[in-house]
Write a protein that holds these residues in place. Structure first.
Motif, PDB file in Angstrom:
ATOM      1  N   ALA A  57      42.991   5.545 -40.507  1.00  0.00           N
ATOM      2  CA  ALA A  57      43.238   5.825 -41.914  1.00  0.00           C
ATOM      3  C   ALA A  57      44.649   5.490 -42.365  1.00  0.00           C
ATOM      4  O   ALA A  57      44.929   5.490 -43.557  1.00  0.00           O
ATOM      5  N   ASN A  59      48.447   5.744 -43.513  1.00  0.00           N
ATOM      6  CA  ASN A  59      49.128   6.819 -44.236  1.00  0.00           C
ATOM      7  C   ASN A  59      48.222   7.522 -45.236  1.00  0.00           C
ATOM      8  O   ASN A  59      48.612   8.510 -45.860  1.00  0.00           O
ATOM      9  N   ASN A  60      46.978   7.017 -45.400  1.00  0.00           N
ATOM     10  CA  ASN A  60      46.033   7.714 -46.282  1.00  0.00           C
ATOM     11  C   ASN A  60      45.572   9.033 -45.678  1.00  0.00           C
ATOM     12  O   ASN A  60      45.189   9.950 -46.406  1.00  0.00           O
ATOM     13  N   TRP A  61      45.571   9.120 -44.335  1.00  0.00           N
ATOM     14  CA  TRP A  61      45.177  10.372 -43.695  1.00  0.00           C
ATOM     15  C   TRP A  61      45.740  10.466 -42.276  1.00  0.00           C
ATOM     16  O   TRP A  61      45.063  10.291 -41.308  1.00  0.00           O
ATOM     17  N   ASN A 136      52.246  13.574 -39.945  1.00  0.00           N
ATOM     18  CA  ASN A 136      52.471  12.445 -40.852  1.00  0.00           C
ATOM     19  C   ASN A 136      53.615  11.553 -40.421  1.00  0.00           C
ATOM     20  O   ASN A 136      53.998  10.626 -41.139  1.00  0.00           O
ATOM     21  N   ASN A 192      51.627   1.405 -45.365  1.00  0.00           N
ATOM     22  CA  ASN A 192      50.321   1.906 -44.944  1.00  0.00           C
ATOM     23  C   ASN A 192      50.164   1.989 -43.432  1.00  0.00           C
ATOM     24  O   ASN A 192      49.408   2.821 -42.919  1.00  0.00           O
TER      25      ASN A 192
END
Length: 510
Positions: A57, A59-61, A136, A192
């Motif tokens: 995913a 940096n989206n998840w 993160n 990303n």
């Protein structure tokens, strides 16, 4: 009174049926929309591992790698995606990883994290909803963690991807076109995919990767249609990812523009280099999203008005989207001129991701109808909306108005003709001739939030009298009126506020 003029003798050119495509459409959606092409794209697709079915995913998840879930349409990849697309008689567009890294899984297909808390310590944010071990990549003090790229990802090569392409050939049907896309928005890899590509991509690196992957795909499938560079427009077409990264941190530094592209914008430089290498790319593609949050669900009145006028970014050289973008896009004519000048004249151009939001509201529907009309009028070769709108939503019906307005394959015409309205921000109009029966189709979109529109449509270069079928989308519902006659070359009608109306004109003696 709003006067609209349609002239069947002016501005005639074919409308490509490929502009009515979607991303991740189900078989049912593709059938209802009669969508000709279905795209497998996006950030997760650019690191999909065809061997294990792993995705990541980014940096989206929380940079998590996880196995595909076949119950989720957004997780249909490879053979499954091709099969469901073929089931609707559509062609597949498949993103092929280009970055050099793809996702991997742990033992027994276990999830992996690029920023494990156990390995890298506490972090500012963690996945409280699922893999609580995943962070993160930002420490509590705000510093960036420099991870081991192999934590949740694995190296990849064009040769490895070519093996996947060859494996997909066994399912190709006679007459089917297979499109392969070169990665996904490489100028954003440093944002990303910071876990494996922390430095923005250089122009020279992007050139080398596109040429290598295009060559590998063409060798694996000589009939393949290669699509690229899949950049987000306009910023990703102006500067390399490396220069974008430096600009965001140091202001105006653009060393790649100085040292690598010779002062040229990235995309025209790339096109010229591609041309010098032969003909590696068959279709030149970009992504486009209006940059003031129009693609959200915001339906406040100011946002609705902005959504109405922001479709100008596709065609109007005088329209400026947002202050931080340094150019007026006029995306379609600009891209067409650039490709004709710097690559091979007439090479198809595509917008493989776009979205104007508000899917479940009539404001989103009128924007979608406006966009499809613009695509046809401006001569775009292919478009795939991100993603297919929900079945039965106003925006879904807006797409259906062009391809299947009556549930029996009734469609907007194949040859664009001239249509003009005084103010396209409030009422826009598009027209075409339908090859099958030579009917003239006129799509009129009343974007006004609260006011009905009293219109007169003047028909030129066509019979003065005939019959008109009227199909309307209003208040989220489709309706059809009984055919009526028209005389003296004029159609008069009152259109509801926020509505889409298709007039199908059959002239007597036409």
């Amino acid at each position: 009174m709003t006067n609209i003029t349609v002239d069947a003798s002016r501005n005639r050119h074919p409308i490509s049926p490929l502009i009515y495509g979607v991303n991740f459409g189900t078989t049912r959606q593709l059938q209802l929309l009669r969508a000709p092409v279905n795209r497998l794209g996006g950030a997760a697709a650019e690191v999909y591992d065809y061997q294990s079915g792993a995705r990541n995913a980014g940096n989206n998840w929380f940079y998590e790698s996880y196995p595909s879930n076949k119950a989720d349409i957004l997780a249909q990849y490879g053979e499954d995606f091709v099969a469901l697309t073929q089931g609707a008689g559509a062609d597949s567009m498949i993103t092929i990883p280009m970055m050099g890294w793809v996702a991997k899984l742990g033992p027994n297909h276990a999830r992996l994290s690029s920023y494990s808390i156990a390995k890298y310590g506490l972090q500012k944010s963690t996945d409280a909803q699922g893999m609580t071990e995943a962070g993160n990549g930002i420490r509590l003090d705000g510093s960036i963690i420099h991870n081991d790229s192999n934590d949740a990802m694995q190296p990849d090569t064009p040769a490895r991807e070519a093996t996947w392409v060859r494996s997909l050939l066994k399912n190709r049907r006679t007459g089917e076109t297979r499109y392969y896309l070169l990665g996904n928005e490489p100028s954003l890899w440093h944002e990303n995919r910071r876990d494996v590509h922390p430095e923005g991509v250089h122009a020279s690196e992007l050139l080398a990767k596109t040429l290598a992957l295009a060559d590998a795909i063409h060798r694996a499938d000589p009939a393949a249609k290669i699509v690229g560079p899949e950049e987000w427009s306009p910023i990703g077409t102006l500067n390399s990812g490396f220069d974008i990264q430096l600009q965001s941190s140091k202001g105006t530094a653009t060393p790649d523009r100085v040292r690598e592209t010779g002062g040229m914008d990235l995309l025209p430089w790339l096109l010229r280099k591609w041309k010098g290498a032969g003909h590696p790319v068959d279709m030149v593609s970009v992504h486009y999203y209006p940059q003031s949050n129009q693609y959200s669900d915001d339906v406040s009145e100011p946002m609705q008005l902005l959504r109405n006028r922001s479709t100008r970014g596709l065609w109007d050289a005088n329209y400026h989207d947002v202050p931080w973008i340094p150019v007026n896009t006029a995306l379609i004519p600009s891209l067409r001129a650039m490709v004709d000048r710097d690559y091979f004249r007439g090479t198809p151009i595509a917008i493989t991701e776009y979205n104007w939001g508000a899917d479940k509201h009539m404001n989103g529907a009128t924007a979608q109808a406006d966009v499809l009309g613009i695509f046809g009028r401006e001569g775009l070769s292919l478009a795939t909306r991100w993603i297919a709108p929900p079945d039965g939503s106003p925006t879904f019906f807006a797409m259906q108005m062009y391809r299947n307005y009556d549930g029996r394959s009734g469609s907007f015409g194949d040859v664009s003709i001239a249509a003009s309205a005084p103010d396209p921000d409030t009422i826009s109009a598009f027209a075409a001739e339908r090859n099958a029966d030579h009917a003239i189709t006129v799509m009129v979109i009343n974007k006004q939030l609260h006011e009905a529109a009293n219109i007169h449509v003047s028909l030129r270069s066509m019979p003065d009298s005939g019959t008109v079928e009227t199909h309307t989308l209003s208040l989220g519902k489709l309706s059809t009126s009984l055919p009526t006659g028209y005389r003296n070359g004029v159609i008069s009608s009152v259109l509801p506020a926020q509505s889409i109306t298709l007039f199908v004109v059959h002239g007597h003696g036409s």
